[in-house]
Design a protein around this motif. Structure first.
Motif, mmCIF file in Angstrom:
data_model
loop_
_atom_site.group_PDB
_atom_site.id
_atom_site.type_symbol
_atom_site.label_atom_id
_atom_site.label_comp_id
_atom_site.label_asym_id
_atom_site.label_seq_id
_atom_site.Cartn_x
_atom_site.Cartn_y
_atom_site.Cartn_z
ATOM 1 N N UNK A 76 5.791 -18.263 101.220
ATOM 2 C CA UNK A 76 5.520 -17.642 102.077
ATOM 3 C C UNK A 76 4.660 -18.694 103.767
ATOM 4 N N UNK A 77 5.252 -19.742 103.880
ATOM 5 C CA UNK A 77 4.474 -20.117 104.993
ATOM 6 C C UNK A 77 3.331 -21.206 104.803
ATOM 7 N N UNK A 78 2.959 -20.622 103.481
ATOM 8 C CA UNK A 78 1.696 -21.094 102.436
ATOM 9 C C UNK A 78 2.201 -23.088 102.282
ATOM 10 N N UNK A 79 2.010 -24.181 102.050
ATOM 11 C CA UNK A 79 2.253 -25.728 101.627
ATOM 12 C C UNK A 79 1.636 -25.188 99.753
ATOM 13 N N UNK A 80 1.874 -26.139 99.187
ATOM 14 C CA UNK A 80 1.559 -25.380 97.647
ATOM 15 C C UNK A 80 0.820 -25.834 97.484
ATOM 16 N N UNK A 81 -0.081 -25.218 95.862
ATOM 17 C CA UNK A 81 -1.086 -25.508 95.118
ATOM 18 C C UNK A 81 -0.883 -26.935 94.584
ATOM 19 N N UNK A 82 -1.161 -28.385 95.256
ATOM 20 C CA UNK A 82 -0.406 -29.369 94.111
ATOM 21 C C UNK A 82 -1.602 -29.516 93.331
ATOM 22 N N UNK A 83 -2.649 -29.207 93.651
ATOM 23 C CA UNK A 83 -3.689 -29.095 92.752
ATOM 24 C C UNK A 83 -3.100 -28.675 90.992
ATOM 25 N N UNK A 84 -2.751 -27.395 91.250
ATOM 26 C CA UNK A 84 -1.980 -26.954 90.269
ATOM 27 C C UNK A 84 -1.299 -27.880 89.294
ATOM 28 N N UNK A 85 -0.058 -28.107 90.488
ATOM 29 C CA UNK A 85 0.603 -28.538 89.413
ATOM 30 C C UNK A 85 0.520 -29.817 88.782
ATOM 31 N N UNK A 86 -0.712 -30.445 89.101
ATOM 32 C CA UNK A 86 -0.993 -30.874 88.101
ATOM 33 C C UNK A 86 -2.034 -30.522 86.594
ATOM 34 N N UNK A 87 -2.682 -29.366 87.168
ATOM 35 C CA UNK A 87 -3.085 -28.660 85.764
ATOM 36 C C UNK A 87 -2.224 -28.273 84.778
ATOM 37 N N UNK A 88 -1.184 -27.733 85.136
ATOM 38 C CA UNK A 88 -0.331 -26.509 84.681
ATOM 39 C C UNK A 88 1.058 -28.068 83.923
#
Length: 264
Positions: A76-88
């Protein structure tokens, strides 16, 4: 089990787990992470497994995160939460490797870049082909090292080399990586398969619990005082001294024969 992005083969106590997206240099995706979790859980719960060999298909070990994967796309036009990619995804993967009940061997057959390099370093031992290389690629796209590299690198090569590798993002040849102590061994490409197989066989026949306690003790030493470490050693030695493998080791030593460890 049938997988799309990895392959798992178990034979004679050796679990060989292959990152299997050779056309994408075995880069990580959400699907691959899910399959890796399943495979590592299976290995953890399979008493026949005595060692894990982690490698890549084709000409790469892993190029790191696939930037085209869904988890890296704007929402939705917002950059992804890359920190969440690390955590998940990456934190659980590294911790699964770090806590596996058997020793782990990374067989680096080609480029290991970004998170691919980090995952290799999360294994107990790393053997690489002479043509392989390692790359902390993160700053090339405006990020910093992750997936444990800021923990692994200073320990193994010292702060000066760790900072150089992380900030300059220069490719490190496998031979230099071995000279620096970043990895256990660099071997000629022609000898790679046999060296990995021989090492895996040795680990599979070794006293598994003693190897894992060795890993855990080495990791704990980074935050322990000498006194704390001596106490931890005593605790682990007490446990291992009551194990069937210790009894077998002493018996074999007295009889001047090779021990037949059962991993118990």
């Amino acid at each position: 089990m049938t997988f799309k992005t990895i392959a798992l083969d178990i034979e004679a106590g050796v679990a060989r787990l292959t990152l299997n997206r050779p056309d994408k240099l075995n880069s990580f995706t959400t699907e691959m992470h899910a399959e890796l979790r399943t495979a590592l859980n299976s290995i953890q719960n399979d008493p026949s497994v005595r060692v894990l060999v982690l490698t890549g298909a084709g000409r790469a070990f892993s190029a790191g995160q696939d930037l085209g994967d869904e988890c890296m796309q704007a929402q939705e036009g917002r950059m992804p939460d890359i920190g969440n990619v690390i955590e998940q995804f990456y934190k659980p993967l590294v911790m699964q490797l770090a806590n596996l009940r058997v020793p782990t061997l990374a067989a680096v057959n080609g480029i290991a870049a970004g998170a691919g390099m980090s995952v290799a370093l999360a294994c107990d031992l790393v053997i690489a082909t002479r043509s392989a290389s390692f790359l902390q690629a993160f700053t090339r796209i405006g990020l910093m090292p992750d997936t444990g590299s800021t923990w692994f690198l200073p320990q193994r090569v010292g702060m000066a080399r760790a900072m150089g590798l992380a900030m300059l993002a220069d490719k490190l040849p496998a031979e230099t990586a071995a000279e620096w102590g970043l990895i256990w061994q660099c071997v000629d490409d022609a000898a790679f398969a046999s060296t990995v197989a021989t090492t895996a066989e040795r680990l599979a026949k070794a006293p598994t619990k003693a190897l894992v306690r060795t890993r855990q003790s080495m990791q704990a030493s980074l935050s322990h005082s000498l006194e704390q470490q001596l106490s931890l050693e005593a605790s682990y030695i007490r446990e291992l001294g009551w194990s069937p493998d210790y009894a077998e080791g002493v018996s074999a030593f007295a009889a001047k024969r090779e021990p037949q460890f059962g991993g118990k």
